[in-house]
Write a protein that holds these residues in place. Structure first.
Motif, mmCIF file in Angstrom:
data_model
loop_
_atom_site.group_PDB
_atom_site.id
_atom_site.type_symbol
_atom_site.label_atom_id
_atom_site.label_comp_id
_atom_site.label_asym_id
_atom_site.label_seq_id
_atom_site.Cartn_x
_atom_site.Cartn_y
_atom_site.Cartn_z
ATOM 1 N N LEU A 99 0.679 -1.080 -0.003
ATOM 2 C CA LEU A 99 0.006 0.004 -0.001
ATOM 3 C C LEU A 99 0.858 1.297 0.020
ATOM 4 O O LEU A 99 0.400 2.298 -0.292
ATOM 5 C CB LEU A 99 -0.927 0.067 1.295
ATOM 6 C CG LEU A 99 -2.137 -0.942 1.253
ATOM 7 C CD1 LEU A 99 -2.761 -1.082 2.621
ATOM 8 C CD2 LEU A 99 -2.981 -0.923 0.070
ATOM 9 N N ALA A 100 2.164 1.065 0.127
ATOM 10 C CA ALA A 100 3.181 2.161 0.379
ATOM 11 C C ALA A 100 3.750 2.422 -1.172
ATOM 12 O O ALA A 100 4.433 3.434 -1.221
ATOM 13 C CB ALA A 100 4.258 1.982 1.447
ATOM 14 N N LYS A 101 3.361 1.660 -1.963
ATOM 15 C CA LYS A 101 3.884 1.833 -3.603
ATOM 16 C C LYS A 101 3.603 3.323 -3.731
ATOM 17 O O LYS A 101 2.387 3.682 -3.710
ATOM 18 C CB LYS A 101 3.484 0.934 -4.291
ATOM 19 C CG LYS A 101 3.847 -0.513 -4.021
ATOM 20 C CD LYS A 101 3.006 -1.310 -5.126
ATOM 21 C CE LYS A 101 3.453 -2.892 -5.062
ATOM 22 N NZ LYS A 101 2.743 -3.687 -6.143
ATOM 23 N N THR A 118 -5.913 1.680 11.115
ATOM 24 C CA THR A 118 -4.978 1.909 10.261
ATOM 25 C C THR A 118 -3.736 2.547 10.631
ATOM 26 O O THR A 118 -2.786 1.903 10.303
ATOM 27 C CB THR A 118 -5.650 2.932 8.828
ATOM 28 O OG1 THR A 118 -6.621 2.182 8.210
ATOM 29 C CG2 THR A 118 -4.381 2.986 7.939
ATOM 30 N N GLU A 119 -4.030 3.649 11.354
ATOM 31 C CA GLU A 119 -2.808 4.272 12.061
ATOM 32 C C GLU A 119 -2.199 3.363 13.038
ATOM 33 O O GLU A 119 -0.811 3.381 13.062
ATOM 34 C CB GLU A 119 -3.357 5.643 12.630
ATOM 35 C CG GLU A 119 -3.531 6.884 11.621
ATOM 36 C CD GLU A 119 -3.873 8.160 12.723
ATOM 37 O OE1 GLU A 119 -4.243 7.983 13.703
ATOM 38 O OE2 GLU A 119 -3.375 9.175 12.048
ATOM 39 N N ALA A 155 2.658 -0.008 13.989
ATOM 40 C CA ALA A 155 3.055 -1.248 14.490
ATOM 41 C C ALA A 155 4.039 -1.839 13.283
ATOM 42 O O ALA A 155 4.919 -2.655 13.837
ATOM 43 C CB ALA A 155 1.854 -2.298 14.661
ATOM 44 N N THR A 156 4.026 -1.585 12.177
ATOM 45 C CA THR A 156 4.658 -2.155 11.149
ATOM 46 C C THR A 156 5.795 -1.228 10.538
ATOM 47 O O THR A 156 6.570 -1.644 9.690
ATOM 48 C CB THR A 156 3.700 -2.595 9.833
ATOM 49 O OG1 THR A 156 3.097 -1.591 9.336
ATOM 50 C CG2 THR A 156 2.806 -3.763 10.444
ATOM 51 N N SER A 212 -3.085 -7.376 10.555
ATOM 52 C CA SER A 212 -4.587 -6.719 10.868
ATOM 53 C C SER A 212 -4.815 -7.058 12.358
ATOM 54 O O SER A 212 -5.625 -6.157 12.881
ATOM 55 C CB SER A 212 -5.563 -7.209 9.996
ATOM 56 O OG SER A 212 -5.757 -8.907 10.211
ATOM 57 N N ASP A 213 -3.883 -8.133 12.842
ATOM 58 C CA ASP A 213 -4.409 -8.217 14.230
ATOM 59 C C ASP A 213 -3.820 -7.272 15.195
ATOM 60 O O ASP A 213 -3.892 -7.630 16.532
ATOM 61 C CB ASP A 213 -3.875 -9.800 14.636
ATOM 62 C CG ASP A 213 -2.333 -9.988 14.583
ATOM 63 O OD1 ASP A 213 -1.596 -9.092 14.287
ATOM 64 O OD2 ASP A 213 -1.913 -11.066 14.628
#
Length: 265
Positions: free
Chosen positions: A143-145, A163-164, A169-170, A220-221
């Motif tokens: 999604l960061a493309k 989402t934030e 977290a990632t 997503s968790d």
């Protein structure tokens, strides 16, 4: 002879009295049962619910009306934060169902909730892409493309807050082309072809059917949204509000929710 006749007469009288008393005792039971019957529900209950609950609450409301003739459930769906603003400003709501505990807490802190909220469902995010997946999105990192047109919920909306949380977290930073006020608006951008991908809930992807393709992602968790429901303090029909909340949290209500993809709290 007179003594015997008198005794017989007394016995007959006693028997008749016993039968009479027995008849009175038997007739009192139905009257008590009838008086204990619960009153029939009637009137209109206005429910403000998160946009992601549209399909499930529409089903539960229809079942509720069918089970309670004389009642009407008026549903209003929007982003949870928008609904909180409306209720705070005096909008006539009887029940509020939020897509997160944060927005429910705002109303609780403002003393606008009747009693304690009840958690009734959970949800997680999933990536929705057009069936052809033009940007070849296969993970959250994709999604960061720089060339991917991604749409998300605004930060104050539960799906935007989630989402934030996943971004943090990632360690992934997204640059969305649009931030929407509800998850259904995000899904609309994807189904109309205006976006290559959108972050919505797993339940939205399931409800959309063949209009989109879902891309699950393990991260997503990191942001599981818990859905609470409560009566609004200014409700004009609190009895009906409590009955609708009971329907949502009942075994039948939970079945509708789990069938749609919601988890249990």
């Amino acid at each position: 002879m007179n003594t015997a006749r008198t005794a017989a007469t007394s016995l007959l009288a006693a028997g008749a009295l016993a039968v009479s008393l027995s008849g009175c005792a038997g007739s009192s039971t139905p009257a008590t049962s009838s008086n204990a019957a619960s009153p029939t529900l009637s009137g209109t209950v206005t429910v403000f619910a998160a946009a992601s609950l549209k399909a499930t609450f529409s089903k539960i409301a229809a079942d509720f009306e069918a089970a309670n003739p004389g009642t009407k459930v008026t549903l209003s769906f929007a982003g949870s934060s928008d609904l909180v603003t409306q209720i705070t400003q005096g909008a006539p709501a009887d029940v509020f169902a939020s897509a997160d505990t944060k927005n429910m807490t705002k109303l609780s802190d403002a003393k606008l909730i009747d009693g304690s909220p009840t958690n009734f469902a959970t949800n997680v995010l999933e990536i929705a892409v057009p069936p052809s997946n033009p940007a070849n999105i296969t993970s959250f990192a994709d999604l960061a493309k720089p060339d991917a047109k991604v749409v998300v919920c605004a930060p104050q909306v539960p799906c935007g807050s989630a989402t934030e949380a996943i971004e943090k977290a990632t360690g992934t930073t997204l640059s969305p082309v649009s931030e929407e006020s509800s998850v259904t608006d995000v899904l609309g951008k994807v189904t109309s072809g205006e976006a290559d991908a959108g972050l919505v809930y797993v339940t939205d992807v399931k409800a959309a059917g063949e209009k989109v393709k879902g891309v699950p992602f393990a991260e997503s968790d990191k942001a599981v949204n818990t859905y609470p429901i409560a009566g609004v303090g200014a409700s004009s029909n609190k009895e009906l509000a409590k009955a609708f909340i009971a329907a949502v949290t009942s075994a039948e209500g939970k079945k509708v929710l789990t069938t749609a993809g919601f988890g249990t709290p």
